[in-house]
Design a protein around this motif. Structure first.
Motif, mmCIF file in Angstrom:
data_model
loop_
_atom_site.group_PDB
_atom_site.id
_atom_site.type_symbol
_atom_site.label_atom_id
_atom_site.label_comp_id
_atom_site.label_asym_id
_atom_site.label_seq_id
_atom_site.Cartn_x
_atom_site.Cartn_y
_atom_site.Cartn_z
ATOM 1 N N PRO A 1 -25.360 62.864 -5.720
ATOM 2 C CA PRO A 1 -26.697 62.549 -5.226
ATOM 3 C C PRO A 1 -26.931 61.237 -4.551
ATOM 4 C CG PRO A 1 -26.602 63.524 -7.385
ATOM 5 C CD PRO A 1 -25.263 63.103 -6.992
ATOM 6 N N ILE A 2 -27.773 61.151 -3.406
ATOM 7 C CA ILE A 2 -27.880 59.717 -2.549
ATOM 8 C C ILE A 2 -29.605 59.789 -2.814
ATOM 9 C CG2 ILE A 2 -27.852 58.741 -0.484
ATOM 10 C CD1 ILE A 2 -25.380 60.654 -0.016
ATOM 11 N N LEU A 3 -29.643 58.327 -2.976
ATOM 12 C CA LEU A 3 -30.965 57.758 -3.136
ATOM 13 C C LEU A 3 -31.088 56.854 -1.891
ATOM 14 C CD1 LEU A 3 -33.899 57.623 -4.064
ATOM 15 C CD2 LEU A 3 -33.018 55.683 -5.612
ATOM 16 N N ILE A 4 -32.198 57.451 -0.859
ATOM 17 C CA ILE A 4 -32.500 56.620 0.462
ATOM 18 C C ILE A 4 -33.610 55.630 0.117
ATOM 19 C CG2 ILE A 4 -32.815 56.682 2.614
ATOM 20 C CD1 ILE A 4 -31.022 58.943 2.911
ATOM 21 N N ILE A 5 -33.592 54.625 0.250
ATOM 22 C CA ILE A 5 -34.732 53.653 0.267
ATOM 23 C C ILE A 5 -34.884 53.100 1.728
ATOM 24 C CG2 ILE A 5 -36.011 51.704 -0.845
ATOM 25 C CD1 ILE A 5 -33.944 52.224 -3.074
ATOM 26 N N ALA A 6 -36.039 53.378 2.248
ATOM 27 C CA ALA A 6 -36.224 52.949 3.790
ATOM 28 C C ALA A 6 -37.901 53.023 3.997
ATOM 29 C CB ALA A 6 -35.551 54.013 4.677
ATOM 30 N N CYS A 7 -38.335 52.527 4.968
ATOM 31 C CA CYS A 7 -39.557 52.432 5.450
ATOM 32 C C CYS A 7 -40.055 53.839 5.869
ATOM 33 C CB CYS A 7 -39.834 51.606 6.561
ATOM 34 S SG CYS A 7 -39.065 51.792 8.173
ATOM 35 N N PRO A 8 -41.197 54.075 5.721
ATOM 36 C CA PRO A 8 -41.719 55.388 6.518
ATOM 37 C C PRO A 8 -41.136 55.871 7.775
ATOM 38 C CG PRO A 8 -43.379 54.507 5.266
ATOM 39 C CD PRO A 8 -42.232 53.316 5.479
ATOM 40 N N CYS A 9 -41.160 55.019 8.577
ATOM 41 C CA CYS A 9 -40.870 55.108 9.986
ATOM 42 C C CYS A 9 -39.486 55.665 10.004
ATOM 43 C CB CYS A 9 -41.134 53.852 10.864
ATOM 44 S SG CYS A 9 -42.854 53.447 11.178
ATOM 45 N N ALA A 10 -38.617 55.038 9.418
ATOM 46 C CA ALA A 10 -36.976 55.464 9.608
ATOM 47 C C ALA A 10 -36.749 56.775 9.006
ATOM 48 C CB ALA A 10 -36.271 54.422 8.496
ATOM 49 N N LEU A 11 -37.671 57.032 7.934
ATOM 50 C CA LEU A 11 -37.514 58.437 7.422
ATOM 51 C C LEU A 11 -38.071 59.506 8.139
ATOM 52 C CD1 LEU A 11 -38.554 57.776 3.421
ATOM 53 C CD2 LEU A 11 -36.243 58.445 4.611
ATOM 54 N N ALA A 12 -39.216 59.278 9.025
ATOM 55 C CA ALA A 12 -39.805 60.166 9.766
ATOM 56 C C ALA A 12 -38.941 60.391 10.945
ATOM 57 C CB ALA A 12 -41.121 59.476 10.091
ATOM 58 N N LEU A 13 -38.210 59.463 11.437
ATOM 59 C CA LEU A 13 -37.375 59.533 12.503
ATOM 60 C C LEU A 13 -36.120 60.052 12.452
ATOM 61 C CD1 LEU A 13 -38.140 56.072 14.375
ATOM 62 C CD2 LEU A 13 -39.033 58.476 15.205
ATOM 63 N N SER A 14 -35.650 59.839 11.158
ATOM 64 C CA SER A 14 -34.249 60.650 10.898
ATOM 65 C C SER A 14 -33.985 61.964 11.086
ATOM 66 C CB SER A 14 -33.899 60.120 9.521
ATOM 67 O OG SER A 14 -34.853 60.871 8.603
ATOM 68 N N ALA A 15 -34.899 62.812 10.649
ATOM 69 C CA ALA A 15 -34.375 64.128 10.977
ATOM 70 C C ALA A 15 -34.773 64.589 12.190
ATOM 71 C CB ALA A 15 -35.639 65.028 10.101
ATOM 72 N N PRO A 16 -35.857 64.413 13.192
ATOM 73 C CA PRO A 16 -35.847 64.639 14.585
ATOM 74 C C PRO A 16 -34.553 63.852 15.382
ATOM 75 C CG PRO A 16 -37.614 63.195 14.015
ATOM 76 C CD PRO A 16 -37.089 63.626 12.839
ATOM 77 N N PHE A 17 -34.147 62.602 14.762
ATOM 78 C CA PHE A 17 -32.935 62.278 15.724
ATOM 79 C C PHE A 17 -31.798 63.112 15.471
ATOM 80 C CE2 PHE A 17 -29.256 59.392 15.591
ATOM 81 C CZ PHE A 17 -29.197 58.853 16.889
ATOM 82 N N ALA A 18 -31.613 63.155 14.128
ATOM 83 C CA ALA A 18 -30.304 63.937 13.546
ATOM 84 C C ALA A 18 -30.285 65.421 14.322
ATOM 85 C CB ALA A 18 -30.209 64.275 12.150
ATOM 86 N N LEU A 19 -31.398 66.121 14.198
ATOM 87 C CA LEU A 19 -31.576 67.463 14.870
ATOM 88 C C LEU A 19 -31.419 67.507 16.158
ATOM 89 C CD1 LEU A 19 -34.103 69.076 12.466
ATOM 90 C CD2 LEU A 19 -31.714 69.583 12.332
ATOM 91 N N GLY A 20 -31.952 66.590 16.879
ATOM 92 C CA GLY A 20 -31.961 66.416 18.463
ATOM 93 C C GLY A 20 -30.706 66.131 18.915
ATOM 94 N N ASN A 21 -29.846 65.300 18.026
ATOM 95 C CA ASN A 21 -28.493 64.936 18.462
ATOM 96 C C ASN A 21 -27.621 66.218 18.177
ATOM 97 O OD1 ASN A 21 -26.475 63.123 19.477
ATOM 98 N ND2 ASN A 21 -25.916 62.906 17.299
ATOM 99 N N MET A 22 -27.858 66.964 17.450
ATOM 100 C CA MET A 22 -27.106 68.185 17.105
ATOM 101 C C MET A 22 -27.272 69.135 18.335
ATOM 102 S SD MET A 22 -25.042 68.241 14.475
ATOM 103 C CE MET A 22 -24.493 69.708 14.836
#
Length: 265
Positions: free
Chosen positions: A1-22
């Protein structure tokens, strides 16, 4: 299991960035997705269903011969004119095979699903397709064929010997370790032995499948809990592609696609 601690902006951007890159990576490999939701749906797939003609076989490498009355150059030219309006894989194969310039204007074109095509060219009525469509007695022939009728006269038939796509067996060997694999073919059992050698551990191999049969097959598997990815030729398998959890249209022509699919390969 992985716990990610980050600001809301980073979390909000991570999914579209990863999927868009795919989507960008898939595009480089000529695999074009409708949207990023398809990636998530693909991750849940447990079963793969392949169409045969134009999907695991190549439209450009089939061996085609003609059996019957010798066709005149004008007749071949008019047949090619009729074929131009059809996107069925067999039609495209035959169109590319006939090395004669098209002749005449096509009118009254009609495509009958799983049967064939017909139309009028220069005053001649031309019908191409199954024995039942052209009006000949069905023989116990396991070849894939297109019968020809011109002005109510049976001319003969084009016989197809399919060529399977390069590297198919290696790909299937890898996929069957993770997925349940089936092949649904609208053709007869003429290539059953060849298919069994390509898919030695497949779950099901079904022939003489009409478009509605393919759709019903996928629906029945989904009702039993399966997540289905269907790979077909596009327009001819539109119902099955739309019914599947992920529908992929395999195309050798950029002008041939299906709005029912989730991706084009």
């Amino acid at each position: 299991p992985i716990l990610i601690i980050a600001c809301p902006c980073a979390l909000a951007l991570s999914a579209p960035f990863a999927l868009g890159n795919m989507i960008r990576i898939f595009g480089k490999e000529k695999f074009y997705l409708k949207n990023t939701n398809v990636i998530e749906a693909m991750s849940k797939i447990d079963s793969l269903v392949f169409d045969k003609t134009g999907t695991i076989t190549s439209n450009r490498k089939a061996e085609i011969s003609f059996q019957g009355e010798i066709l005149l150059e004008k007749e071949l030219s008019m047949i090619k004119t009729l074929l131009r309006s059809s996107n069925h894989p067999l039609s495209r194969m035959l169109y590319n095979h006939i090395n004669i310039t098209e002749q005449g204007t096509l009118t009254n074109f009609k495509e009958i699903t799983s049967q064939g095509i017909q139309g009028d060219v220069e005053g001649f009525n031309i019908v191409l397709g199954a024995a039942s469509l052209v009006g000949v007695v069905e023989q116990k022939n396991l070849d894939t064929v297109i019968h020809v009728r011109i002005d109510k006269k049976i001319k003969g038939k084009f016989i197809f010997k399919n060529a399977y796509r390069k590297g198919l067996k290696n790909i299937i060997d890898r996929l069957e370790k993770s997925y349940r694999i089936s092949v649904l073919s609208g053709d007869n059992e003429g290539e059953k032995t060849s298919l069994e050698s390509q898919f030695p551990n497949m779950n099901e191999l079904l022939f003489n499948q009409k478009p509605e049969d393919k759709l019903n097959y996928i629906q029945s598997k989904q009702e039993s809990g399966k997540k289905i990815m269907m790979l077909g030729d596009g327009l001819n398998d539109a119902g099955a592609l739309a019914q599947s959890n992920v529908g992929i249209a395999v195309s050798e022509d950029i002008n041939v696609f299906s709005p029912a699919c989730d991706a084009i390969l």
